[in-house]
Write an enzyme that holds these catalytic residues in place. Structure first.
Site, PDB file in Angstrom:
ATOM      1  N   LYS A 158       0.828  -1.212   0.000  1.00  0.00           N
ATOM      2  CA  LYS A 158       0.000   0.000   0.000  1.00  0.00           C
ATOM      3  C   LYS A 158       0.856   1.252   0.000  1.00  0.00           C
ATOM      4  O   LYS A 158       1.806   1.349   0.770  1.00  0.00           O
ATOM      5  CB  LYS A 158      -0.879   0.033   1.264  1.00  0.00           C
ATOM      6  CG  LYS A 158      -2.093  -0.872   1.213  1.00  0.00           C
ATOM      7  CD  LYS A 158      -2.861  -0.728   2.521  1.00  0.00           C
ATOM      8  CE  LYS A 158      -4.317  -1.077   2.368  1.00  0.00           C
ATOM      9  NZ  LYS A 158      -5.039  -0.901   3.649  1.00  0.00           N
ATOM     10  N   GLY A 165      -8.460   2.294  -1.978  1.00  0.00           N
ATOM     11  CA  GLY A 165      -8.171   1.290  -2.997  1.00  0.00           C
ATOM     12  C   GLY A 165      -7.166   1.755  -4.039  1.00  0.00           C
ATOM     13  O   GLY A 165      -6.719   0.975  -4.867  1.00  0.00           O
ATOM     14  N   ASN A 291     -17.624   0.600  17.704  1.00  0.00           N
ATOM     15  CA  ASN A 291     -18.760   1.504  17.569  1.00  0.00           C
ATOM     16  C   ASN A 291     -19.293   1.832  18.947  1.00  0.00           C
ATOM     17  O   ASN A 291     -19.665   0.942  19.711  1.00  0.00           O
ATOM     18  CB  ASN A 291     -19.855   0.868  16.722  1.00  0.00           C
ATOM     19  CG  ASN A 291     -19.362   0.564  15.328  1.00  0.00           C
ATOM     20  OD1 ASN A 291     -18.636   1.359  14.729  1.00  0.00           O
ATOM     21  ND2 ASN A 291     -19.723  -0.588  14.814  1.00  0.00           N
ATOM     22  N   ARG A 293     -21.999   2.988  20.385  1.00  0.00           N
ATOM     23  CA  ARG A 293     -23.445   3.241  20.409  1.00  0.00           C
ATOM     24  C   ARG A 293     -24.182   1.915  20.373  1.00  0.00           C
ATOM     25  O   ARG A 293     -23.561   0.864  20.209  1.00  0.00           O
ATOM     26  CB  ARG A 293     -23.838   4.042  19.171  1.00  0.00           C
ATOM     27  CG  ARG A 293     -23.316   3.362  17.908  1.00  0.00           C
ATOM     28  CD  ARG A 293     -23.877   3.922  16.649  1.00  0.00           C
ATOM     29  NE  ARG A 293     -23.014   3.676  15.495  1.00  0.00           N
ATOM     30  CZ  ARG A 293     -22.951   2.563  14.787  1.00  0.00           C
ATOM     31  NH1 ARG A 293     -23.719   1.544  15.108  1.00  0.00           N
ATOM     32  NH2 ARG A 293     -22.134   2.429  13.770  1.00  0.00           N
ATOM     33  N   VAL A 296     -27.688  -1.210  15.055  1.00  0.00           N
ATOM     34  CA  VAL A 296     -28.930  -1.593  14.383  1.00  0.00           C
ATOM     35  C   VAL A 296     -29.286  -3.042  14.742  1.00  0.00           C
ATOM     36  O   VAL A 296     -30.428  -3.361  15.067  1.00  0.00           O
ATOM     37  CB  VAL A 296     -28.782  -1.472  12.847  1.00  0.00           C
ATOM     38  CG1 VAL A 296     -30.020  -1.981  12.138  1.00  0.00           C
ATOM     39  CG2 VAL A 296     -28.472  -0.040  12.441  1.00  0.00           C
TER      40      VAL A 296
END
Lengths: 453, 73
Positions: A158, A165, A291, A293, A296
């Site tokens: 990279k 990408g 995350n 929180r 979902v």
């Protein structure tokens, strides 16, 4: 705590209201002009208009949300997911205004919001991160072979200055490494003005597995097992499940322990999710991000553990959460969640907003839960995300959960807009999915079969 | 010279108009970008040509199948 304002809309606002009602707490909804007649507004004890349809002018305007809290006398704010849920400034402002923030500390939100810092914290806490090498400046090749061996093949070369990408090349064969590194250094020098490259492990067949954690804010924390969320399209999850299929108990335990280390190291407070990328062939796993929180897909965890994560968040925030012992948290059976989206699977999953002329979910099916943001007759507007509802099913086994979820979806009727309803059933009944062969490229590689079904 | 209607395949809001009348554009080149359900979706030229008309403004709501621009192909 007598009154909570939910700074969100749709199914998650309704979901949080439900736990508030269970706990005897009054609810305040906020809404945009486009949501004046929305289900979450109708259901709350009080509601406040906070601006026009665009989230940037309503649900994301911190002052308006805080003003609504002040005017209604709400004592606490639950942010749900998305919108302001991971906005550390908002959490800080809410606390400064004397409100209880039902979520992690602003500090935790900031730490985990910065991906590089999160990776450093995870590494320091002893959680595995994707193996990577140091920088190799243009023309520098010495030590490359050793670095590559440490990182492991296949790997990505990279460009340090690249991203998204671009400036990234895959190497499977150690003999090709030098050539690719030289080429990438030269290309990166021209393209980015910085020819430095580094090596990073590439996981060709990856799964997305995450651990639900719950911290007490004092260094103590428990986990509520993992969820597999590998079925995605456009980096958005479509089907989630718990436990992760085909993952050995020992791997699951190590993953949960890594997630807990992170929580303890940061004295994490409340519900959180530690995401890992898992190599579907070798079962090696690496920390991706955390995350800060409620997610979902939290219902699958609730279905297998019998816990109410939102109620736990509220109880922790108001200081009434009973002591939780890791040994007392058990996972039983299997749960699957399917996200019903207003979209057209045949047209690259393009959004399909419009009127819900018919919206009917199965009524009273045992072990089936539907968290919907809409009612029949409501309008799905283009202003917000395309999720209409989540259909979650539990079973003693994965097959039973799958079959029950498919049955529930078959009993679901939506008219007026295009949805992924049939696509979800096709996924659930797909033979590779049935075999537990899930990975993040699943939908892309099997799209042909899934769309015909 | 034929005038070709450019239709939107989705319902959404016009976020950005990235061309103007008179611009020469290639096939598949975006004329405008719509925003719908947290996604940005380009409306591209169905064939190469010159932008003849732009029938919407930024911020407008458009519905699936409606003509949003015309090109001289």
């Amino acid at each position: 705590m007598k009154k909570i304002l939910v700074a969100n809309r749709g199914e998650i606002a309704r979901r949080i209201f439900r736990s508030c009602r269970d706990l005897g707490i009054a609810t305040v909804a906020v809404h945009s002009e486009a949501d004046a007649d929305a289900a979450h507004v109708a259901e709350a004890n009080e509601a406040r208009l906070i601006g026009p349809a665009s989230p940037r002018e309503s649900y994301l305007v911190r002052d308006r949300v805080l003003q609504a809290a002040r005017e209604t006398g709400a004592e606490a704010i639950h942010p749900g997911y998305g919108f302001l849920s991971e906005n550390a400034d908002f959490a800080e402002e809410a606390e400064a205004a004397g409100l209880v923030w039902i979520g992690p500390t602003p500090r935790s939100i900031r730490q985990m919001g910065d991906k590089q810092r999160a990776r450093d914290i995870a590494e320091a806490a002893g959680a595995p991160v994707v193996p990577g090498s140091r920088r190799f400046e243009p023309g520098e090749l010495s030590g490359l072979a050793e670095a590559a061996e440490e990182v492991g093949f296949p790997l990505l070369v990279k460009a340090s200055a690249g991203g998204g990408g671009i400036g990234m090349r895959r190497v499977d064969d150690p003999a090709k490494l030098e050539e690719v590194v030289e080429g990438t250094q030269s290309m990166a020098g021209k393209a980015f003005g910085d020819g430095a490259v580094f090596l990073e492990r590439f996981v060709p067949k990856a799964r997305h597995v995450e651990v639900q954690v719950f911290g007490f804010g004092d260094g103590g924390a428990v986990h509520l097992f993992e969820r597999d969320c590998s079925l995605q399209r456009r980096f958005q999850k479509v089907i989630e499940e718990s436990p992760a299929p085909g993952l050995a108990g020992e791997v699951r335990a190590r993953m949960a322990e890594a997630a807990l280390k992170l929580c303890r190291a940061t004295s994490y407070r409340g519900a959180g999710t530690v995401e890992f990328i898992v190599d579907a062939e070798t079962f090696e796993f690496f920390f991706l991000e955390m995350n800060t929180r409620i997610q979902v897909e939290h219902p699958v965890t609730e279905m297998v553990t019998g816990r109410d994560l939102v109620a736990m968040q509220i109880e922790l925030a108001r200081g009434t959460l009973p002591t939780l012992d890791q040994d007392g948290i058990l996972s039983r059976g299997h749960a699957v969640e399917c996200r019903l989206y207003a979209e057209n699977p045949a047209k690259m999953f393009m959004p399909s907003p419009g009127p819900l002329d018919v919206l009917a979910f199965p009524d009273g099916m045992e072990h089936v839960r539907v968290d919907s943001g809409y009612r029949q007759g409501d309008m799905v507007t283009p202003h917000y995300d395309p999720m209409i509802a989540k259909v979650i099913a539990w079973g003693e086994t994965r097959d039973e959960a799958r079959a029950r979820a498919a049955e529930a979806l078959r009993a679901t009727r939506v008219e007026g807009i295009r949805t992924n309803l049939a696509f979800l059933v096709a996924c659930l009944e797909d033979e590779a999915f049935a075999a537990g062969d899930v990975h993040t490229g699943f939908i892309e590689t099997r799209r042909g079969e899934l769309l015909v079904a | 010279m034929a005038i070709v209607d450019v239709k939107t395949e989705i319902t959404g809001n016009v976020w950005k108009i990235v061309t103007k009348v008179g611009d020469e554009i290639d096939e598949d080149e975006p004329i405008m970008i719509l925003e719908s359900m947290k996604m940005e979706i380009p409306v591209a030229a169905p064939e190469p040509g010159k932008v003849a008309e732009i029938l919407v403004s930024e911020g407008d709501t458009v519905t699936e199948g409606s003509v949003v621009a015309r090109i001289e192909a």
